[in-house]
Design a protein around this motif. Structure first.
Motif, PDB file in Angstrom:
ATOM      1  N   PHE A  49      41.922  22.291  30.406  1.00 12.01           N
ATOM      2  CA  PHE A  49      43.163  22.371  29.617  1.00 12.01           C
ATOM      3  C   PHE A  49      44.360  22.935  30.374  1.00 12.01           C
ATOM      4  O   PHE A  49      45.432  23.094  29.802  1.00 12.01           O
ATOM      5  CB  PHE A  49      42.939  23.205  28.347  1.00 12.01           C
ATOM      6  N   ARG A  50      44.196  23.196  31.650  1.00  8.64           N
ATOM      7  CA  ARG A  50      45.271  23.847  32.416  1.00  8.64           C
ATOM      8  C   ARG A  50      46.593  23.084  32.334  1.00  8.64           C
ATOM      9  O   ARG A  50      47.666  23.673  32.310  1.00  8.64           O
ATOM     10  CB  ARG A  50      44.854  24.017  33.873  1.00  8.64           C
ATOM     11  N   ASP A  51      46.555  21.756  32.271  1.00  7.13           N
ATOM     12  CA  ASP A  51      47.769  20.942  32.283  1.00  7.13           C
ATOM     13  C   ASP A  51      48.284  20.611  30.885  1.00  7.13           C
ATOM     14  O   ASP A  51      49.171  19.772  30.729  1.00  7.13           O
ATOM     15  CB  ASP A  51      47.505  19.642  33.052  1.00  7.13           C
ATOM     16  N   HIS A  52      47.759  21.282  29.856  1.00  5.69           N
ATOM     17  CA  HIS A  52      48.118  20.960  28.468  1.00  5.69           C
ATOM     18  C   HIS A  52      49.306  21.759  27.934  1.00  5.69           C
ATOM     19  O   HIS A  52      49.683  21.602  26.782  1.00  5.69           O
ATOM     20  CB  HIS A  52      46.924  21.189  27.547  1.00  5.69           C
ATOM     21  N   ASN A  53      49.872  22.652  28.754  1.00  6.71           N
ATOM     22  CA  ASN A  53      51.024  23.455  28.327  1.00  6.71           C
ATOM     23  C   ASN A  53      50.700  24.259  27.059  1.00  6.71           C
ATOM     24  O   ASN A  53      51.417  24.194  26.058  1.00  6.71           O
ATOM     25  CB  ASN A  53      52.258  22.573  28.103  1.00  6.71           C
ATOM     26  N   ILE A  54      49.608  25.010  27.119  1.00  7.32           N
ATOM     27  CA  ILE A  54      49.159  25.825  25.989  1.00  7.32           C
ATOM     28  C   ILE A  54      49.793  27.212  26.092  1.00  7.32           C
ATOM     29  O   ILE A  54      49.789  27.820  27.163  1.00  7.32           O
ATOM     30  CB  ILE A  54      47.627  25.952  25.991  1.00  7.32           C
ATOM     31  N   LEU A  55      50.340  27.708  24.990  1.00  7.05           N
ATOM     32  CA  LEU A  55      50.816  29.092  24.923  1.00  7.05           C
ATOM     33  C   LEU A  55      49.701  29.933  24.306  1.00  7.05           C
ATOM     34  O   LEU A  55      49.470  29.876  23.092  1.00  7.05           O
ATOM     35  CB  LEU A  55      52.085  29.194  24.084  1.00  7.05           C
ATOM     36  N   PHE A  56      49.005  30.688  25.142  1.00  5.81           N
ATOM     37  CA  PHE A  56      47.857  31.446  24.647  1.00  5.81           C
ATOM     38  C   PHE A  56      48.306  32.692  23.880  1.00  5.81           C
ATOM     39  O   PHE A  56      48.970  33.565  24.415  1.00  5.81           O
ATOM     40  CB  PHE A  56      46.922  31.823  25.794  1.00  5.81           C
ATOM     41  N   ARG A  57      47.903  32.734  22.619  1.00  9.40           N
ATOM     42  CA  ARG A  57      48.175  33.895  21.774  1.00  9.40           C
ATOM     43  C   ARG A  57      47.244  35.048  22.133  1.00  9.40           C
ATOM     44  O   ARG A  57      47.648  36.198  22.198  1.00  9.40           O
ATOM     45  CB  ARG A  57      47.999  33.511  20.299  1.00  9.40           C
ATOM     46  N   VAL A  58      45.966  34.711  22.353  1.00 12.92           N
ATOM     47  CA  VAL A  58      45.011  35.758  22.728  1.00 12.92           C
ATOM     48  C   VAL A  58      43.855  35.153  23.519  1.00 12.92           C
ATOM     49  O   VAL A  58      43.364  34.067  23.217  1.00 12.92           O
ATOM     50  CB  VAL A  58      44.483  36.518  21.491  1.00 12.92           C
ATOM     51  N   ILE A  59      43.492  35.854  24.570  1.00 12.23           N
ATOM     52  CA  ILE A  59      42.240  35.625  25.283  1.00 12.23           C
ATOM     53  C   ILE A  59      41.498  36.958  25.257  1.00 12.23           C
ATOM     54  O   ILE A  59      42.078  38.011  25.521  1.00 12.23           O
ATOM     55  CB  ILE A  59      42.463  35.146  26.722  1.00 12.23           C
ATOM     56  N   GLU A  60      40.228  36.886  24.900  1.00 11.02           N
ATOM     57  CA  GLU A  60      39.414  38.098  24.767  1.00 11.02           C
ATOM     58  C   GLU A  60      38.284  38.058  25.780  1.00 11.02           C
ATOM     59  O   GLU A  60      37.600  37.040  25.916  1.00 11.02           O
ATOM     60  CB  GLU A  60      38.838  38.168  23.350  1.00 11.02           C
ATOM     61  N   VAL A  61      38.108  39.172  26.502  1.00 10.02           N
ATOM     62  CA  VAL A  61      36.969  39.328  27.412  1.00 10.02           C
ATOM     63  C   VAL A  61      36.222  40.595  27.012  1.00 10.02           C
ATOM     64  O   VAL A  61      36.822  41.583  26.588  1.00 10.02           O
ATOM     65  CB  VAL A  61      37.416  39.379  28.894  1.00 10.02           C
TER      66      VAL A  61
END
Length: 200
Positions: A49-61
Motif C-alpha cells: 500500500f505504500r503508493d496508495h497515498n494513505i494518511l495513517f491515523r494510527v499505527i500500533e506496535v
C-alpha cells in the motif's frame, strides 16, 4: 503502570520499521484512503500500500506490556503518554484530576487528562491493549517540558512518588528518552526519542 506513548510524525513507515527491528509487533494500522478510514493490518506490509497515498491515523506496535502508537503529522509532535490502571485507581486519579482543575475527556475505551505541560495522559483500564507475550516493560520516560513541576504534579495525581516519568527543561515538549526492558540495543527513533535498553 506506564505502558504507552504516542507521536504524530511525517516518518510513519520509518517509525514502524524502527520498532519492528527492536522486536515490536505491528498490531494495527488505520489510515484514510479515498476519503474513508480503513484497516491495513498485517499480514499486509508496506509494499502492498505504500503508493496508495494513505494518511495513517494510527499505527500500533506492541511488545510485552508496551504499546506505542504513532500517526501521520506534518511535523514530529509528541501527544500523550499512557498508564494502565485498575478501575479503583482510575476512579481515584479521575477525582484528583478534577481537584487539580485538569481537563478530563472521558471516552468509552480510554480517558485523557490534559496536563498544563503541553501533553496529555491516557488512563487505560482495558488489559487487551498489551500482549504480555514476554516481560518487556516501559520502565521510564524522560520528557522535555517548558515548565518545572511535572514530577510533583504527577505524584499528586497518582498519589505516589512518580519514578517512571522524569523531566528536563527545554524549549519544546517531547519524549527525550524511553527506557525499555526487553530490547536488544539502544537506538534513537525517527522522531528523536532515545530508546534505551536496560537488562533485567
Amino acid at each position: 503502570m506506564l505502558f504507552h506513548y504516542h507521536f504524530w510524525t511525517p516518518n510513519v513507515e520509518e517509525t514502524e520499521r524502527f520498532y519492528k527491528e527492536l522486536g515490536f509487533e505491528v498490531t494495527l494500522r488505520v489510515g484514510k484512503f479515498q476519503g474513508e478510514f480503513q484497516k491495513f493490518n498485517p499480514p499486509l506490509n508496506w509494499n502492498d500500500f505504500r503508493d496508495h497515498n494513505i494518511l495513517f491515523r494510527v499505527i500500533e506496535v506492541r511488545k510485552g506490556s508496551i504499546n506505542i502508537t504513532f500517526g501521520y503529522g506534518k511535523k514530529v509532535m509528541f501527544d500523550h503518554i499512557g498508564f494502565l490502571v485498575s478501575q479503583k485507581e482510575y476512579n481515584a486519579i479521575y477525582d484528583r484530576a478534577k481537584e487539580m482543575n485538569w481537563s478530563i475527556d472521558e471516552g468509552d475505551r480510554r480517558t485523557f487528562i490534559t496536563t498544563p505541560y503541553g501533553f496529555k495522559i491516557e488512563l487505560q483500564t482495558n488489559m487487551d491493549v498489551v500482549n504480555d507475550q514476554d516481560d518487556s516493560t516501559l520502565v521510564q520516560l524522560n520528557i522535555m517540558v517548558k515548565d518545572q513541576g511535572l514530577e510533583k504534579d504527577l505524584s499528586l495525581l497518582f498519589n505516589t512518588d512518580m519514578k517512571s516519568v522524569t523531566s528536563l527543561l527545554g524549549d519544546m515538549v517531547t519524549v527525550k528518552e524511553a527506557v525499555i526492558q526487553g530490547i536488544s540495543t539502544s537506538k534513537i527513533d525517527p522522531n528523536g526519542v532515545e530508546v534505551i535498553n536496560i537488562s533485567h
